[in-house]
Design an enzyme around this catalytic site. Structure first.
Site, PDB file in Angstrom:
ATOM      1  N   GLY A 176     -28.705  42.451 -40.418  1.00 15.65           N
ATOM      2  CA  GLY A 176     -28.693  43.732 -41.148  1.00 15.65           C
ATOM      3  C   GLY A 176     -30.475  44.080 -41.621  1.00 15.65           C
ATOM      4  O   GLY A 176     -30.669  44.661 -42.295  1.00 15.65           O
ATOM      5  N   SER A 177     -31.500  44.087 -40.433  1.00 15.29           N
ATOM      6  CA  SER A 177     -32.535  44.488 -40.794  1.00 15.29           C
ATOM      7  C   SER A 177     -32.813  46.037 -40.913  1.00 15.29           C
ATOM      8  O   SER A 177     -33.365  46.807 -40.956  1.00 15.29           O
ATOM      9  CB  SER A 177     -33.576  43.567 -39.614  1.00 15.29           C
ATOM     10  N   MET A 223     -20.994  43.596 -33.656  1.00 14.94           N
ATOM     11  CA  MET A 223     -21.170  42.779 -32.328  1.00 14.94           C
ATOM     12  C   MET A 223     -20.040  43.119 -31.833  1.00 14.94           C
ATOM     13  O   MET A 223     -19.202  42.011 -31.572  1.00 14.94           O
ATOM     14  CB  MET A 223     -21.088  41.758 -32.092  1.00 14.94           C
ATOM     15  N   LEU A 272     -16.116  49.336 -29.275  1.00 16.87           N
ATOM     16  CA  LEU A 272     -15.107  50.217 -30.172  1.00 16.87           C
ATOM     17  C   LEU A 272     -14.829  51.089 -29.595  1.00 16.87           C
ATOM     18  O   LEU A 272     -14.422  51.390 -28.129  1.00 16.87           O
ATOM     19  CB  LEU A 272     -16.109  51.292 -31.034  1.00 16.87           C
ATOM     20  N   HIS A 297     -29.934  50.074 -29.082  1.00 18.40           N
ATOM     21  CA  HIS A 297     -29.769  49.365 -28.331  1.00 18.40           C
ATOM     22  C   HIS A 297     -31.437  48.716 -28.477  1.00 18.40           C
ATOM     23  O   HIS A 297     -32.088  49.599 -28.098  1.00 18.40           O
ATOM     24  CB  HIS A 297     -29.366  49.628 -27.167  1.00 18.40           C
ATOM     25  N   GLY A 345     -18.257  52.934 -23.917  1.00 18.04           N
ATOM     26  CA  GLY A 345     -18.769  52.338 -22.613  1.00 18.04           C
ATOM     27  C   GLY A 345     -19.812  51.344 -23.760  1.00 18.04           C
ATOM     28  O   GLY A 345     -19.882  51.061 -24.563  1.00 18.04           O
ATOM     29  N   ASP A 381     -23.234  50.911 -24.672  1.00 15.07           N
ATOM     30  CA  ASP A 381     -24.326  52.082 -24.447  1.00 15.07           C
ATOM     31  C   ASP A 381     -24.995  52.617 -23.973  1.00 15.07           C
ATOM     32  O   ASP A 381     -25.819  52.817 -23.316  1.00 15.07           O
ATOM     33  CB  ASP A 381     -25.186  50.378 -23.908  1.00 15.07           C
ATOM     34  N   GLU A 422     -37.172  49.632 -34.415  1.00 14.34           N
ATOM     35  CA  GLU A 422     -36.004  50.161 -34.177  1.00 14.34           C
ATOM     36  C   GLU A 422     -36.128  50.596 -35.809  1.00 14.34           C
ATOM     37  O   GLU A 422     -35.137  51.732 -36.194  1.00 14.34           O
ATOM     38  CB  GLU A 422     -35.014  48.915 -34.004  1.00 14.34           C
TER      39      GLU A 422
HETATM   40  C1  GRF Z   1     -31.148  44.779 -33.109  1.00 14.20           C
HETATM   41  O1  GRF Z   1     -31.616  44.011 -32.275  1.00 14.20           O
HETATM   42  C2  GRF Z   1     -30.120  46.031 -32.593  1.00 14.20           C
HETATM   43  O2  GRF Z   1     -30.939  46.757 -31.771  1.00 14.20           O
HETATM   44  C3  GRF Z   1     -29.381  45.619 -31.800  1.00 14.20           C
HETATM   45  O3  GRF Z   1     -28.707  44.599 -32.869  1.00 14.20           O
HETATM   46  C4  GRF Z   1     -29.967  43.413 -33.633  1.00 14.20           C
HETATM   47  C5  GRF Z   1     -29.150  44.196 -34.998  1.00 14.20           C
HETATM   48  O4  GRF Z   1     -30.156  43.366 -35.939  1.00 14.20           O
HETATM   49  N1  GRF Z   1     -27.858  46.116 -32.030  1.00 14.20           N
HETATM   50  P1  GRF Z   1     -30.134  43.491 -37.406  1.00 14.20           P
HETATM   51  O5  GRF Z   1     -28.642  42.662 -37.747  1.00 14.20           O
HETATM   52  O6  GRF Z   1     -30.242  44.695 -37.639  1.00 14.20           O
HETATM   53  O7  GRF Z   1     -31.539  42.752 -37.747  1.00 14.20           O
END
Ligand code: GRF
Length: 218
Positions: A12-13, A90, A93, A109, A143, A145, A174
């Site tokens: 959840g960062s 993960m 949908l 992504h 699809g 991503d 991100e």
């Molecule tokens: C991130 O690298 C994001 O791009 C991918 O999953 C990871 C999630 O990281 N979809 P976090 O849980 O937000 O730390």
């Protein structure tokens, strides 16, 4: 104030970067609900610390994907969610879920799409030997991503990088681009035209190219 629902499965960062930006006053949104499908996820502790409501739903308790997604949609709608934000969720949908939120589901992504979709985008790019990688925020479609791209950040790959150092460099970006993409949405700046997402009223990037390694005078 834009009501968002965040879907998480792990650390959840990215969720944290959204929480922080909201708390700093930089993001005009409120997190109405976080849905998590993993009871061990650290994301749940982050929510508890910030007083954010959560719904823990294990997909294992549902007979199939459609039932699970239907329940998720019901919870999100029940909380008045206008934008669904996938942040390390993960699960793919279902089309039925996406129809409930047309062009209202975002995903992040950890690679420069359309390269290296699917799991372990950072490792795929590292193993391939690219000189740049990065991350992409896009609208989700059915699809993996593949939906229209909203914003990307590019990072260099260095000769002495490991998969982990590259992943850390990408993750830092991100945390910058996801709140920005949500803020664009909140401000009504995103216009989707086919595959293209036009960002209205935002400064454009300068024309300079970047090279890795740098091109020197020779
Ligand atoms: C991130 O690298 C994001 O791009 C991918 O999953 C990871 C999630 O990281 N979809 P976090 O849980 O937000 O730390």
């Amino acid at each position: 104030m834009l009501k968002i629902g965040v879907l998480v499965s792990g650390s959840g960062s990215n969720l944290q970067s959204i929480i922080d930006k909201i708390e700093q006053g930089g993001l005009s949104a409120q997190i109405s609900i976080v849905i998590c499908n993993n009871p061990q996820a650290f994301a749940l502790e982050r929510c508890a610390k910030h007083g954010i409501p959560t719904a823990l739903m294990s997909h294992k308790d549902f007979p199939d994907r459609n039932d699970f997604d239907r329940k998720m949609a019901e919870i999100l709608k029940g909380h008045g969610v206008e934008l669904v934000v996938m942040a390390g969720f993960m699960r793919v949908l279902s089309p039925a879920f996406l129809q409930e939120f047309p062009m209202r589901v975002m995903n992040i992504h950890p690679a420069l799409l359309p390269s290296f979709p699917g799991l372990h985008g950072q490792k795929q790019a590292f193993d391939y030997g690219v000189k740049f990688s990065g991350c992409t925020v896009h609208f989700a479609d059915s699809g993996v991503d593949t939906g229209p791209i909203i914003i990307q950040a590019i990072v260099p790959v260095f000769d002495d990088d490991t998969e982990d150092t590259l992943a850390a460099r990408i993750l830092e970006q991100e945390h910058r681009i996801y709140p920005q993409a949500i803020q664009f949405f909140a401000e009504g700046k995103l216009e989707v035209k086919g595959r293209k997402v036009i960002i209205k009223g935002h400064p454009r990037l300068g024309p300079a190219a970047i090279h890795n390694p740098p091109v020197t005078d020779f």
